[in-house]
Motif scaffolding. Structure first.
Motif, PDB file in Angstrom:
ATOM      1  N   ASP A  94       0.814  -1.223   0.000  1.00 40.41           N
ATOM      2  CA  ASP A  94       0.000   0.000   0.000  1.00 40.41           C
ATOM      3  C   ASP A  94       0.848   1.274   0.000  1.00 40.41           C
ATOM      4  N   PRO A  95       0.814   2.055  -1.099  1.00 43.21           N
ATOM      5  CA  PRO A  95       1.618   3.288  -1.151  1.00 43.21           C
ATOM      6  C   PRO A  95       0.874   4.497  -0.587  1.00 43.21           C
ATOM      7  N   GLY A  96      -0.354   4.297  -0.083  1.00 42.83           N
ATOM      8  CA  GLY A  96      -1.106   5.411   0.501  1.00 42.83           C
ATOM      9  C   GLY A  96      -1.701   6.345  -0.528  1.00 42.83           C
ATOM     10  N   GLY A  97      -1.950   5.845  -1.729  1.00 44.07           N
ATOM     11  CA  GLY A  97      -2.572   6.687  -2.753  1.00 44.07           C
ATOM     12  C   GLY A  97      -1.681   6.786  -3.986  1.00 44.07           C
ATOM     13  N   VAL A  98      -2.281   7.196  -5.091  1.00 48.08           N
ATOM     14  CA  VAL A  98      -1.546   7.335  -6.352  1.00 48.08           C
ATOM     15  C   VAL A  98      -1.562   8.810  -6.741  1.00 48.08           C
ATOM     16  N   ASP A  99      -0.602   9.544  -6.214  1.00 50.72           N
ATOM     17  CA  ASP A  99      -0.582  10.994  -6.448  1.00 50.72           C
ATOM     18  C   ASP A  99       0.769  11.491  -6.943  1.00 50.72           C
ATOM     19  N   GLY A 100       1.712  10.557  -7.125  1.00 49.66           N
ATOM     20  CA  GLY A 100       3.027  10.965  -7.601  1.00 49.66           C
ATOM     21  C   GLY A 100       3.946  11.493  -6.515  1.00 49.66           C
ATOM     22  N   ARG A 101       3.443  11.582  -5.289  1.00 51.14           N
ATOM     23  CA  ARG A 101       4.282  12.065  -4.182  1.00 51.14           C
ATOM     24  C   ARG A 101       4.978  10.894  -3.514  1.00 51.14           C
ATOM     25  N   MET A 102       6.278  11.004  -3.383  1.00 50.67           N
ATOM     26  CA  MET A 102       7.036   9.925  -2.758  1.00 50.67           C
ATOM     27  C   MET A 102       7.114  10.181  -1.254  1.00 50.67           C
ATOM     28  N   GLY A 103       5.949  10.124  -0.608  1.00 49.48           N
ATOM     29  CA  GLY A 103       5.872  10.392   0.830  1.00 49.48           C
ATOM     30  C   GLY A 103       6.223   9.166   1.652  1.00 49.48           C
ATOM     31  N   PRO A 104       6.089   9.272   2.981  1.00 53.28           N
ATOM     32  CA  PRO A 104       6.502   8.181   3.881  1.00 53.28           C
ATOM     33  C   PRO A 104       5.827   6.842   3.585  1.00 53.28           C
ATOM     34  N   LYS A 105       4.544   6.867   3.205  1.00 54.63           N
ATOM     35  CA  LYS A 105       3.856   5.596   2.939  1.00 54.63           C
ATOM     36  C   LYS A 105       4.390   4.926   1.685  1.00 54.63           C
ATOM     37  N   THR A 106       4.658   5.734   0.657  1.00 56.23           N
ATOM     38  CA  THR A 106       5.206   5.164  -0.571  1.00 56.23           C
ATOM     39  C   THR A 106       6.598   4.609  -0.314  1.00 56.23           C
ATOM     40  N   ILE A 107       7.403   5.357   0.442  1.00 51.61           N
ATOM     41  CA  ILE A 107       8.752   4.883   0.750  1.00 51.61           C
ATOM     42  C   ILE A 107       8.684   3.579   1.550  1.00 51.61           C
ATOM     43  N   ALA A 108       7.747   3.517   2.494  1.00 58.49           N
ATOM     44  CA  ALA A 108       7.572   2.273   3.266  1.00 58.49           C
ATOM     45  C   ALA A 108       7.147   1.124   2.353  1.00 58.49           C
ATOM     46  N   ALA A 109       6.299   1.435   1.372  1.00 62.31           N
ATOM     47  CA  ALA A 109       5.857   0.393   0.441  1.00 62.31           C
ATOM     48  C   ALA A 109       7.017  -0.087  -0.425  1.00 62.31           C
ATOM     49  N   VAL A 110       7.864   0.858  -0.864  1.00 62.16           N
ATOM     50  CA  VAL A 110       9.045   0.475  -1.649  1.00 62.16           C
ATOM     51  C   VAL A 110       9.948  -0.423  -0.804  1.00 62.16           C
ATOM     52  N   LYS A 111      10.133  -0.047   0.447  1.00 57.97           N
ATOM     53  CA  LYS A 111      10.965  -0.862   1.351  1.00 57.97           C
ATOM     54  C   LYS A 111      10.417  -2.284   1.479  1.00 57.97           C
ATOM     55  N   ALA A 112       9.118  -2.371   1.663  1.00 55.43           N
ATOM     56  CA  ALA A 112       8.501  -3.692   1.827  1.00 55.43           C
ATOM     57  C   ALA A 112       8.685  -4.520   0.561  1.00 55.43           C
ATOM     58  N   PHE A 113       8.534  -3.862  -0.583  1.00 54.45           N
ATOM     59  CA  PHE A 113       8.729  -4.564  -1.858  1.00 54.45           C
ATOM     60  C   PHE A 113      10.178  -5.031  -2.006  1.00 54.45           C
ATOM     61  N   GLN A 114      11.116  -4.127  -1.660  1.00 51.56           N
ATOM     62  CA  GLN A 114      12.535  -4.491  -1.761  1.00 51.56           C
ATOM     63  C   GLN A 114      12.861  -5.691  -0.869  1.00 51.56           C
ATOM     64  N   LYS A 115      12.307  -5.688   0.333  1.00 52.10           N
ATOM     65  CA  LYS A 115      12.549  -6.800   1.260  1.00 52.10           C
ATOM     66  C   LYS A 115      12.032  -8.104   0.688  1.00 52.10           C
ATOM     67  N   ALA A 116      10.800  -8.027   0.142  1.00 60.38           N
ATOM     68  CA  ALA A 116      10.172  -9.228  -0.404  1.00 60.38           C
ATOM     69  C   ALA A 116      10.997  -9.793  -1.558  1.00 60.38           C
TER      70      ALA A 116
END
Ligand code: CA
Length: 407
Positions: free
Chosen positions: A367-389
């Motif tokens: 979950d990136p917390g919305g699709v707005d093009g902003r690389m905010g904390p939720k998107t960064i957390a989602a990228v981290k989770a994806f990288q871990k996986a």
């Protein structure tokens, strides 16, 4: 915080929008809407008049200021399209903290040393921080913006994408004129003006008359009122005298990248115990609880940031801007350039790519917390989770590589 002071002038000073996705997040919604006209603006001014008068603007001031105000289609263009581009933090810092800007800053500090020292003593904000804000917002007063502020604000209020916001700014601007603080004033396309690019509402709330001439004048050649107003602003938001905004650090081998986020705050001794040291390899100075930030991912510089970081954030929420201010101030104090290298082979994602990244993260279960093009904390957390996986280093950096993997 762009509600108060917009770092828009950066775009002009630094040739191109910076990390604008975090400055005005809703910027592209008006795309495709029909462009207004001079006649349309004039009709809007008439309709706006009773609202401005009700808000305390005298009729004579309103009429003298806004009758004949010019519609500026370029302002609307800028407002609608500012999200199209972004820069990587290293490209941004190359310009924001260029050797030229450091040299000009040292000259500006030398020229205004007595003034800056008096402001620092009264407000508790260091001269170099004030100079850094001045340097990034207007190249130390040399580029303050040349668009009529009333025209820009009226155009944007009339355009209507953020009508309430710009109407309030326009009313504040009319009060500046009405109070005789300045005769006419120019600024950035979004209405930020003066040496440190205050929006009119920030002038209302935070501007001070430091030189004692009875006017809170942020626009004249003399920067005294503007620099003191900036200090007043930073003090209001909790500036701690003598505390660094942050400092460059090195992470030990095998560091847990779950720790590298503003959300994880630890006392300095804890970071020290985890093996973090300054860029020069020394023990960490203890300036209270801090967080580790990797603004360019694991291949770039790492910073230990302190609460003053969040104070600069009140000027502009973009990490690159905050680090730019802080690092420029450090350079003006005689500090070294950033020691780490950046992953200069990576390019910034476009707005469409950032949205696609968020969309694909969401559909992959992160979950990136919305699709707005902003690389905010939720998107960064989602990228981290994806990288871990995927067994990658979870630094949360939204690179093209991540987008390609998601595809
Ligand atoms: Ca004054």
């Amino acid at each position: 915080m762009m509600r108060a002071l917009v770092g828009m002038i950066l775009a002009a000073v630094l040739q191109g929008p910076v990390v604008a996705q975090t400055i005005l997040p809703d910027a592209v919604e008006g795309a495709g809407k029909e462009m207004g006209s001079q006649a349309g603006l004039e009709a809007w001014v008439e309709a706006f008049r009773p609202r401005a008068l009700a808000a305390g603007v005298p009729a004579a001031t309103f009429d003298a200021s806004l009758r004949g105000v010019e519609f500026n289609p370029k302002v609307v263009e800028r407002d609608r399209n500012q999200n199209e581009f972004s820069k990587t933090i290293w490209d941004y810092l190359d310009t924001a903290v260029s050797e030229d800007r450091v040299a000009l800053g040292l000259k500006a500090i030398a020229k205004h040393r007595a003034l800056l020292d008096r402001i620092a003593a009264e407000y508790g904000v260091e001269a170099e921080i004030l100079a850094a804000v001045w340097g990034l917002e207007s190249a130390y007063g040399t580029y303050r913006g040349d668009l009529p502020v009333l025209g820009s604000l009226a155009t944007l209020a009339y355009d209507g994408r953020r009508a309430a916001f710009f109407e309030a700014e326009l009313i504040a601007a009319l009060k500046i004129i009405d109070g005789g603080h300045v005769q006419t004033f120019t600024g950035s396309w979004a209405g930020a003006s003066g040496h440190t690019q205050f929006m009119p509402s920030s002038w209302e709330a935070f501007a001070v008359d430091f030189d004692g001439d009875g006017k809170r004048n942020l626009w004249g050649e003399d920067p005294a009122d503007a620099l003191a107003s900036t200090a007043n602003y930073l003090r209001h938001w909790g500036w701690t005298t003598g505390q660094p905004w942050g400092l460059e650090v090195t992470l030990p081998e095998g560091f847990d990248y779950d720790q590298t986020t503003e959300r994880v705050v630890k006392p300095v001794p804890d970071w020290q115990a985890m093996g973090i040291r300054t860029a020069a390899g020394a023990d960490l100075p203890d300036h209270g609880p801090g967080s580790i930030l990797l603004p360019g991912g694991h291949r770039g510089a790492a910073f230990l940031i302190f609460p003053n970081f969040q104070v600069i954030e009140k000027y502009n929420t973009a990490d690159a801007y905050i680090i730019g201010i802080g690092h420029l101030a450090d350079r003006l104090k005689g500090g070294p350039p950033i020691a780490a290298t950046w992953p200069r082979d990576l390019r910034a994602l476009t707005l469409d790519e950032r949205k696609e990244l968020q969309d694909r993260l969401g559909r992959a279960g992160f979950d990136p917390g919305g699709v707005d093009g902003r690389m905010g904390p939720k998107t960064i957390a989602a990228v981290k989770a994806f990288q871990k996986a995927r067994g990658l280093i979870p630094d949360g950096y939204p690179s093209l590589e991540i987008l390609t993997l998601l595809r």
